[in-house]
Design a protein around this motif. Structure first.
Motif: not given
Ligand code: GLY
Ligand code: MN
Ligand code: MN
Length: 441
Positions: A333-334, A339-346, A365-368
């Motif tokens: 997921g993300h 936005q549907v794929h919101d910013v700053a996931g990495f 898409r998400m490493t936080r």
């Protein structure tokens, strides 16, 4: 008497604080945000549907404002320069109304270039956020990395106002999913299901947060299938529908899978993925690493494949040898929001940077780590994708796969279940399941 503080008022206070910090990071005095301009189709006199700059709609629920600008100067009321052209060919954006209006100094302009006079004195000390095409002669978007990194990183933490909008987006999306499900049961085509969806959501295609993914049968094996066949197949065995809705510029992103035969093996596979998904959603808690949750999902889904007789190997071996990734070839997921794929996931911090996904998992898409206020999607899936299966067949580990079972599931395409889940200080809030439950209660 002091005016009652609304969630929107608090939202604006938080955004002003963040803007102040971001400007300090970048050494600027003002934040100027372009709403954006519609893109013209090549060699045509038609525009693509207008999509407002997400950084603009963060501040106010104004989506139809091409050519407008926001100015945030710490210590002053935010300013909106609102383009309302004299034009009898098109509907012009209505004069701003709504609770938010009282929080802005609003100046109406009639020509895009009139914004220049308002902005040019501020531009040399301003962080100017926008696309290159938004530039005015002396107001040229510079998108300073330090400012953008700070604002994008903190956008992951939703305010109370934003969460209310996202709950509305979930309510609209789930109502539309129920309409789509009825259309599927009635034997409708993909296009007819899509039209039933939009009618129930009350939204046109450009208003939806992303193009509807509506797949009958084998089409469910194409992750981002958006073809919308106009004729119903002779037999609709399965439907995968990945479709959201918008509320004041905020998105929902929802996937459900359905089987025609509700006693069959495909239904049982759907139920197993659904149960797995609920387990992952329950782990959306503060401190949980999202990449770890993604790897955990691989193990659980490999167990589902084994339980359904598709794999003969242990989940550990299936994950280690890249077999789970053949059937679950996308990220868990993300982040989601404006936005549907919101910013700053990495982003590892509000100074920016890029924390890549774990080796062998390029589509995550998400490493936080998860923190209160974040809304993420949880969207595990299992698919029967010819291209990936053909490659698997060439490997020695292919002996651990029951290919007759794979063949039996191929006509259904695949399964995905996707919810939008809020991380809180305590138990997670599953916005999608809550919204479905409200419709069905
Ligand atoms: N609807 C696109 C996604 O699920 O990420
Ligand atoms: Mn989706
Ligand atoms: Mn998604």
């Amino acid at each position: 008497m002091t005016a009652q503080r609304t969630p929107y008022h608090e939202h604006l206070d938080i955004l002003r604080q963040r803007a102040g910090q971001a400007l300090e990071r970048g050494g600027f005095d003002h934040l100027i945000i372009a709403a954006g301009r519609p893109l013209r189709k090549f060699a045509d006199d038609q525009d693509y549907p207008f999509a407002v700059n997400p950084g603009f709609k963060h501040w106010l629920p104004l989506l139809d404002a091409p050519g407008s600008w926001l100015v945030i100067s710490p210590g002053q009321r935010p300013r909106l320069i609102f383009l309302q052209p004299h034009d009898y060919w098109h509907v012009v954006p209505a004069a701003p109304t709504g609770d938010w209006v009282e929080h802005f100094d609003i100046r109406i302009i009639r020509q895009p270039l009139e914004a220049e006079a308002e902005l040019k004195a501020l531009a040399p000390q301003a962080a100017i956020l926008g696309a290159a095409a938004d530039a005015l002669p002396s107001v040229i978007p510079n998108n300073p990395p330090a400012v953008v990194a700070y604002l994008d990183y903190h956008r992951a933490y939703k305010t109370g106002y934003e969460l209310e909008r996202m709950r509305q987006a979930s309510a609209l999306g789930t109502a539309a999913h129920l309409a789509a499900q009825r259309a599927f049961r009635a034997g409708a085509s993909e296009l007819e299901i899509h039209l039933a969806y939009m009618a129930a959501a009350g939204q046109t295609e450009p208003e939806l947060p992303y193009g509807n993914i509506i797949c009958l049968n084998e089409h469910s094996a194409i992750l981002h299938y958006t073809q919308l066949q106009k004729r119903a197949p002779a037999e609709s065995r399965s439907m995968l529908i990945d479709a959201g809705a918008s509320a004041a510029g905020y998105a929902s992103d929802i996937t459900r899978s359905h089987a025609r035969d509700t006693d069959g093996e495909f239904q049982s596979l759907i139920e197993a993925v659904d149960a797995a998904e609920r387990g992952f959603a329950a782990k959306v808690v503060a401190g949980q690493s999202y990449p770890d949750l993604h790897i955990h999902a691989h193990h659980v889904l490999a167990g589902v494949l084994r339980d359904h007789g598709i794999l003969r190997m242990s989940p550990e071996a299936a994950v280690a040898q890249g077999v789970s990734a053949v059937f679950f070839p996308h990220g868990l997921g993300h982040l989601i929001g404006l936005q549907v794929h919101d910013v700053a996931g990495f982003a590892p911090s509000d100074h920016g940077g890029h924390q890549p996904p774990p080796e062998g998992h390029p589509y995550l898409r998400m490493t936080r780590g998860l923190e209160p206020g974040m809304v993420v999607t949880i969207e595990p899936g299992l698919y029967f994708i010819d291209m990936l299966l053909a490659e698997l067949k060439t490997r020695p580990v292919a002996a651990q796969v029951d290919w007759a079972r794979v063949e039996a599931f191929r006509p259904y395409g695949g399964v995905r279940i996707e919810d939008n889940v809020l991380c809180t200080e305590s138990a997670p809030e599953n916005m999608t399941r809550d919204a479905f439950a409200r419709h069905l209660s």
